[in-house]
Design an enzyme around this catalytic site. Structure first.
Site, PDB file in Angstrom:
ATOM      1  N   ARG A  61     -14.079  29.381 -16.354  1.00 33.03           N
ATOM      2  CA  ARG A  61     -15.122  28.925 -15.408  1.00 33.03           C
ATOM      3  C   ARG A  61     -16.483  29.545 -15.750  1.00 33.03           C
ATOM      4  NH1 ARG A  61     -11.027  26.425 -14.381  1.00 33.03           N
ATOM      5  NH2 ARG A  61     -10.370  25.692 -12.328  1.00 33.03           N
ATOM      6  N   SER A  80     -11.567  24.704  -5.626  1.00 30.02           N
ATOM      7  CA  SER A  80     -11.338  26.149  -5.515  1.00 30.02           C
ATOM      8  C   SER A  80     -12.655  26.836  -5.141  1.00 30.02           C
ATOM      9  CB  SER A  80     -10.880  26.726  -6.845  1.00 30.02           C
ATOM     10  OG  SER A  80      -9.711  26.094  -7.279  1.00 30.02           O
ATOM     11  N   GLU A 125     -16.261  30.906  -6.904  1.00 32.51           N
ATOM     12  CA  GLU A 125     -16.461  30.000  -8.031  1.00 32.51           C
ATOM     13  C   GLU A 125     -17.623  29.063  -7.711  1.00 32.51           C
ATOM     14  OE1 GLU A 125     -14.495  26.168 -10.089  1.00 32.51           O
ATOM     15  OE2 GLU A 125     -13.063  27.616  -9.319  1.00 32.51           O
TER      16      GLU A 125
END
Ligand code: EPU
Length: 337
Positions: free
Chosen positions: A162, A237, A333
């Site tokens: 990520r 998420s 995130e």
């Protein structure tokens, strides 16, 4: 090119937060992008892609440029592969479907990820054993300050879990306008090792899956766990899975022998944040119009009229509680604006 003042951003973020932009402009061509960047000079800008990885906690005191560049084309072909160029404003999942229609393999595991092509490299989207970096060749981007065009090769992008250069060193300097991906036309490399995919294929008695079968399996898994942003506002998420040291893992295991974990190296262990959050008692918890999804604790949701501030406060409470109970820090995130 129309600039709208005091525009609601509710339709443009998957959390469905009703924040306002001081002004807003839909960008449909590279020419329009260059023109507006030249005009804006030092005025504040905010670049908006698919709006699927951000939580708006306040109004945006800037000109919001909604990157809506469209187009998909094959730029080269070789024996077993093609290079496909997709413009930044193409919806990611529609692009995956287009690839499946043409029997281009490589991104079927990334089916149903919300967001647009242009933002996919920024956080190196990933799911079920595949990350964007696995098929990424290059992307083209415009420098916001001087409108020069730069091609970023895979080796320039510093991709990680990520992570990419676009979130680090050069954050906010470029607007990605298109992405080139290398996909297979023959001998597709299937990624079916992920337990849930195997189970889903077994349930459907598929022994020799095609890329379409894998996409269907991923869609079924995601639909069973993740809320559809069209129905319940969310950003997938909300937190990254934390990566802890071997010593920290020993401490965790002593107190919680049942904790799931994935070994990344001898010294780094990934712990599913969803497990930590569930164990901390937040799964399915609802407060007013916001809460934690009941089927996947990693996903925070807006049931209708929650504010970004409320969701952010819940995220902070979750972070504090996880830290207190497990001595593990979990990072968001999602970008908090
Ligand atoms: N778990 C729980 N409770 C939960 C959720 C998860 O205990 O409520 C534990 C279980 O042990 C489960 C494990 O976490 O086996 C892993 O769960 P899952 O397979 O759902 O994956 P994840 O780690 O929660 C990551 C990505 C997802 C991606 C899936 C599948 C991150 C932050 N998230 O989730 O990505 O779809 O793996 O590859 O890495 C996204 O980024 O928006 C996203 C959805």
């Amino acid at each position: 090119m129309t600039v709208i003042n005091n525009a609601s951003l509710k339709p443009f973020n998957t959390f469905g937060i009703d924040a306002k932009a001081a002004s807003y402009c839909d960008i449909n061509s590279i020419e329009a992008l260059n023109t507006i960047l030249k005009k804006q000079h030092s005025n504040p800008l905010f670049i908006l892609g698919g709006g699927s990885n951000m939580l708006l906690t306040k109004d945006i005191e800037a000109l919001v440029l909604h990157i809506n560049l469209k187009g998909i084309e094959v730029v080269s072909t070789s024996k077993n592969t093609v290079i496909v160029k997709a413009m930044a404003g193409e919806n990611w999942h529609n692009f995956v479907l287009w690839c499946l229609q043409h029997n281009y393999g490589g991104i079927e595991n990334l089916s149903l990820i919300p967001g647009n092509i242009g933002t996919a490299p920024i956080q190196n989207i990933g799911a079920y054993g595949v990350e964007l970096k696995d098929v990424f060749v290059s992307c083209e981007a415009v420098n916001i300050k001087d409108q020069s065009v730069k091609t970023f090769l895979k080796s320039d992008c510093n991709f990680g879990y990520r992570e990419s250069i676009f979130k680090q060193g050069i954050k906010g300097e470029y607007i990605i306008t298109s992405v080139n991906l290398e996909l297979t036309t023959l001998n597709h490399q299937l990624h079916t090792d992920y337990g849930v995919i195997r189970n889903e294929l077994d349930t459907q008695s598929i022994t020799q899956p095609t890329i379409q079968d894998i996409s269907n399996a991923v869609i079924a898994i995601r639909q069973s766990k993740l809320p559809d942003p069209k129905e319940i506002g969310n950003s997938g998420s909300f937190f990254k899975n934390p990566i802890i040291t071997a010593e920290e893992f020993t401490e965790l295991e002593q107190n919680f022998p049942e904790a799931p974990s994935y070994k990344i190296s001898e010294t780094a262990i990934k712990i599913p944040a969803g497990w930590l959050i569930e164990k901390a008692g937040f799964k399915g918890k609802r407060f007013k119009d916001y809460g934690v999804h009941d089927k996947q604790a990693l996903v925070l949701v807006n049931y209708g009229n929650a504010t970004g501030k409320e969701i952010f406060e819940l995220a902070q409470l979750i972070q504090k509680t996880v830290k207190r109970l497990f001595n593990i820090s979990i990072e968001t995130e999602v970008n908090i604006i």
